[in-house]
Design a protein around this motif. Structure first.
Motif, PDB file in Angstrom:
ATOM      1  N   UNK A 365     -25.254  21.197  35.173  1.00  0.00           N
ATOM      2  CA  UNK A 365     -23.967  21.881  35.030  1.00  0.00           C
ATOM      3  C   UNK A 365     -24.018  23.327  35.497  1.00  0.00           C
ATOM      4  N   UNK A 366     -25.218  23.833  35.775  1.00  0.00           N
ATOM      5  CA  UNK A 366     -25.343  25.205  36.235  1.00  0.00           C
ATOM      6  C   UNK A 366     -24.882  25.310  37.686  1.00  0.00           C
ATOM      7  N   UNK A 367     -24.378  26.481  38.087  1.00  0.00           N
ATOM      8  CA  UNK A 367     -23.940  26.642  39.487  1.00  0.00           C
ATOM      9  C   UNK A 367     -25.111  26.501  40.450  1.00  0.00           C
ATOM     10  N   UNK A 368     -24.842  25.888  41.581  1.00  0.00           N
ATOM     11  CA  UNK A 368     -25.877  25.631  42.571  1.00  0.00           C
ATOM     12  C   UNK A 368     -26.320  26.932  43.225  1.00  0.00           C
ATOM     13  N   UNK A 369     -27.625  27.148  43.276  1.00  0.00           N
ATOM     14  CA  UNK A 369     -28.169  28.358  43.883  1.00  0.00           C
ATOM     15  C   UNK A 369     -28.227  28.189  45.402  1.00  0.00           C
ATOM     16  N   UNK A 370     -28.439  29.299  46.091  1.00  0.00           N
ATOM     17  CA  UNK A 370     -28.524  29.246  47.554  1.00  0.00           C
ATOM     18  C   UNK A 370     -29.757  28.468  48.007  1.00  0.00           C
ATOM     19  N   UNK A 371     -30.806  28.474  47.177  1.00  0.00           N
ATOM     20  CA  UNK A 371     -32.006  27.715  47.529  1.00  0.00           C
ATOM     21  C   UNK A 371     -31.723  26.215  47.540  1.00  0.00           C
ATOM     22  N   UNK A 372     -31.004  25.733  46.529  1.00  0.00           N
ATOM     23  CA  UNK A 372     -30.672  24.313  46.485  1.00  0.00           C
ATOM     24  C   UNK A 372     -29.601  23.953  47.499  1.00  0.00           C
ATOM     25  N   UNK A 373     -28.780  24.909  47.858  1.00  0.00           N
ATOM     26  CA  UNK A 373     -27.679  24.606  48.769  1.00  0.00           C
ATOM     27  C   UNK A 373     -28.150  24.511  50.216  1.00  0.00           C
ATOM     28  N   UNK A 378     -30.618  17.523  48.882  1.00  0.00           N
ATOM     29  CA  UNK A 378     -30.993  16.202  48.338  1.00  0.00           C
ATOM     30  C   UNK A 378     -31.966  15.429  49.214  1.00  0.00           C
ATOM     31  N   UNK A 379     -31.868  15.592  50.534  1.00  0.00           N
ATOM     32  CA  UNK A 379     -32.822  14.909  51.417  1.00  0.00           C
ATOM     33  C   UNK A 379     -34.226  15.475  51.268  1.00  0.00           C
ATOM     34  N   UNK A 380     -34.325  16.803  51.264  1.00  0.00           N
ATOM     35  CA  UNK A 380     -35.637  17.444  51.064  1.00  0.00           C
ATOM     36  C   UNK A 380     -36.196  17.095  49.693  1.00  0.00           C
ATOM     37  N   UNK A 381     -35.347  17.065  48.692  1.00  0.00           N
ATOM     38  CA  UNK A 381     -35.799  16.727  47.344  1.00  0.00           C
ATOM     39  C   UNK A 381     -36.320  15.294  47.286  1.00  0.00           C
ATOM     40  N   UNK A 382     -35.682  14.367  48.022  1.00  0.00           N
ATOM     41  CA  UNK A 382     -36.159  12.984  48.012  1.00  0.00           C
ATOM     42  C   UNK A 382     -37.546  12.879  48.641  1.00  0.00           C
TER      43      UNK A 382
END
Length: 711
Positions: A365-373, A378-382
């Motif tokens: 629920x936290x706002x998405x940071x620039x690092x995650x954006x 999601x592809x890198x995380x997978x």
């Protein structure tokens, strides 16, 4: 660059300690003295770890200068020429080679700075770990209501720590006093005190290090096995839920005792101030429950009640502090373990994903940071979670295993100087020949950091020490912060002294006439106590080998399991039952979260669906009212009527508008009611001017009152 590196590292280390304290502590809720004491303890220990490599490189440079001066004072040897009869050849006797030019390291620290620096850092950390932090910890946990009572309780609780330290110090003092060749002076007393502290620290250090050198590489290897890690997480969840239920039950019992006491002692009783102090330590929901049935006007002399004594209230106060602390600890640990289990289940589900997009069961629920954006998409995380992470952990486990083997070998052979068997001493001496100071500093820092990690993480891994924990996101309590600062200050100095022995830079152990580091000179000459320097400091670290073997075969875990303590053993029926129980608990918590998320989604969809229509409905009715009022005003301007009484005019005009609005309201279609809506009001025609009352029906009481006024 003289002293610039020291000043830069002092500032960087302070920023690092402040950042870590902000990550684990809560600056808004916790006391300032607790935060200051923890920050100072962490800062001093980080200084020792970061500054000691600079002291080592500076000492190597000084030793090089000394060797160069000694060679310069030796007169050169004249070569001897001898003509041989056969071949008329010439032979020259070899001369003693002059050492190379000594290069000053980039982090060179001038003379006179390091001894003062180490003296301030060491004695401040010792005062913190032996006096201030244990006293502050016991003072905060004490159930006394006065400063004198808390001080008395803190001194009694810390008597065991002070007693062990004084026992070691007294034994060494008697040895020096009885020894005929030693004389007592301030220097000898200082050395005895330092030796007593280091002996206590080294005794605990070897025990923790023997466990951590095996368990940390094995934990990373097991982390690469997702199935094994998930099963162990289920096992931990079952055990932690049992402890959490016990903590909640204990808190309920203590709160019941508090309720009985606060009902018997009224506001005008002399002991009421103690009850108020106890109530402030209770959770907020319990305070609200207890405050509902209080009678402010009942006199305590009207009834013959049995009132508790001040001593029993002190005991109850301490029970409240312990119960609340235990409840908060188990609650935080449960949330952390729950997040870990859900994440591991998400990884197991996403492994078979054909889109290579990592999908979370419960998005943050936290706002998405620039690092995650932009970077951690999601592809890198997978690719990281499902493919690369396990191989990275396996390589890291192999590297840490080799590092642990090198540490164990060096601990068992560091006393041998001819030949040099300690691997760390060999590496440092090879770099010393080429004056590679950067390599020396990096190798020393990485080794010390690895040893600190093995020691400190063991304290928070062992089940016996589960009373204390370090949780990120500001979830660490004050007692765990103080314990961590006390432990760091107590174990870091003997750990660094042991590392200097591994690289043969402690003359008391290596028995070499070499330049000592400023850190070793502050520790004093251990030769004052020969049986400590030549016996305990050399042979006791060899115990690490036996502890590592016992940890590798999990002998301690198996013994505790046989004694009835629930441990994670793969081939055990109790372990299987706890795994199934933990899996069901995680599934139940996920269903609970899913219901909450579905309810929030339905509420959000309802607002989006009916919020705009309600606004259009209000705007349309408001325009009709304005048009009706303008028509009435125009009619009143054209039709001559007598001027009525002002109050009566207001009455009739208000009634007319109310009757028209009643007819408009009755002619409108019925609107679905949202009892959770934030804009719900009693009068839909006055949405903007009314306050929100959640969960109420649309009332017609105001319209009926106006109709009866007309009658």
């Amino acid at each position: 660059m003289s002293g610039a590196a020291l000043g830069l590292e002092i500032v960087v280390v302070f920023v690092l300690a402040l950042f870590l304290l902000h990550r684990y502590a809560d600056f808004r809720k916790q006391q300032r003295m607790v935060l200051f004491g923890t920050l100072l303890a962490w800062y001093l220990c980080f200084l020792i770890v970061f500054i000691l490599p600079l002291d080592i490189s500076t000492t190597i440079y000084k030793q090089c200068k000394i060797d160069h001066e000694e060679h310069a004072t030796v007169p050169p040897v004249t070569p001897l020429l001898s003509n041989q009869t056969a071949g008329n050849s010439t032979s020259v006797t070899p001369t003693k080679s002059i050492p190379k030019v000594c290069y000053k390291p980039w982090s060179y620290i001038p003379d006179g700075i390091m001894p003062v620096f180490w003296r301030v850092v060491y004695w401040t950390s010792q005062c913190l770990t032996w006096l201030l932090l244990p006293f502050m910890q016991s003072y905060a946990r004490s159930g006394g209501f006065s400063i004198t009572g808390k001080i008395k309780t803190a001194l009694i609780e810390n008597a065991i720590y002070y007693g062990t330290y004084l026992l070691i110090f007294g034994s060494l003092l008697i040895y020096v006093a009885v020894h005929p060749q030693l004389q007592l002076s301030w220097y000898e007393l200082q050395t005895i005190g330092i030796t007593a502290a280091n002996t206590w620290g080294l005794f605990l250090l070897v025990l923790l290090l023997g466990y951590g050198l095996v368990e940390i590489p094995r934990s990373y290897w097991n982390a690469s096995r997702r199935g094994h890690l998930l099963i162990k997480t289920y096992f931990k969840a079952a055990k932690l839920m049992t402890e959490k239920a016990d903590a909640e039950e204990n808190l309920e019992d203590v709160m019941e005792e508090v309720r009985k006491v606060q009902e018997s002692i009224k506001y005008n009783h002399p002991l009421r101030k103690y009850i108020d102090t106890i109530l402030r330590k209770c959770p907020v929901d319990y305070q609200e429950k207890m405050g509902r049935n209080m009678d402010d006007y009942e006199d305590f002399d009207d009834k013959q009640n049995t009132y508790p004594s001040e001593k029993s209230l002190v005991k109850l106060h301490k029970q409240v502090i312990y119960a609340v602390q235990r409840h908060n600890r188990t609650r935080v640990q449960w949330q952390i373990l729950l997040q870990q289990a859900i994440h591991l289940e998400d990884v197991a589900k996403n492994e078979t994903s054909a889109t290579h997009q990592f999908v979370h069961s419960f998005p943050s629920t936290e706002p998405t940071s620039w690092f995650s954006r932009y970077l951690y998409t999601p592809t890198v995380e997978w690719f990281w979670e499902c493919l690369l992470r396990q191989w990275f952990y396996r390589l890291l486990a192999v590297f840490l295993s080799l590092f642990s083997v090198a540490v164990v070998w060096s601990e068992c052979t560091f006393f041998s100087t001819q030949p040099v068997l300690s691997l760390f001493a060999v590496f440092i001496q090879l770099a010393e020949r080429d004056y590679n100071y950067l390599y020396i500093e990096m190798a020393c820092f990485i080794t010390i950091f690895f040893l600190c990690t093995c020691v400190y993480s063991t304290v928070f891994r062992i089940r016996v020490f589960n009373y204390y924990y370090l949780a990120s996101h500001h979830q660490t309590d004050a007692y765990s912060l103080q314990f961590s600062g006390m432990l760091f200050c107590r174990l870091t100095p003997p750990l660094c002294l042991n590392f200097l022995g591994l690289i043969h830079m402690d003359s008391a152990i290596s028995h070499q006439q070499k330049e000592q580091t400023a850190y070793t000179s502050i520790m004093g000459s251990m030769r004052v106590l020969s049986f400590i320097a030549d016996g305990f400091y050399i042979y006791y670290p060899m115990l690490i080998l036996l502890l590592c073997i016992a940890t590798y075969f999990s002998l301690g875990t198996r013994c505790l399991n046989l004694l009835g303590f629930q441990q994670f053993v793969g081939d055990n029926e109790m372990t299987s039952d706890l795994i199934d129980e933990g899996k069901e608990l995680i599934r139940r918590e996920k269903r609970k979260r899913q219901r909450i998320e579905d309810r929030e989604n339905r509420r959000r969809d309802w607002k989006e669906r009916y919020g705009n229509s309600r606004e259009d409905y209000t705007t349309r009715n408001r325009s009709r009212n304005e048009a009706a009022e303008m028509t009435e005003t125009n009619y009143s301007d054209t039709a001559p009527v007598p001027i009525p009484n002002p109050s009566r005019q207001a009455k009739y005009s208000r009634t007319g508008r109310g009757t028209e609005r009643d007819s408009i309201e009755l002619l409108q279609d019925a609107e679905p009611l949202d009892f959770n809506a934030e804009t719900l009001s009693d009068d839909p025609l006055e949405t903007d001017s009314t306050r929100h009352v959640p969960g109420r029906y649309l009332s017609m009481s105001s319209s009926r009152s106006r109709i009866f006024d007309d009658v």
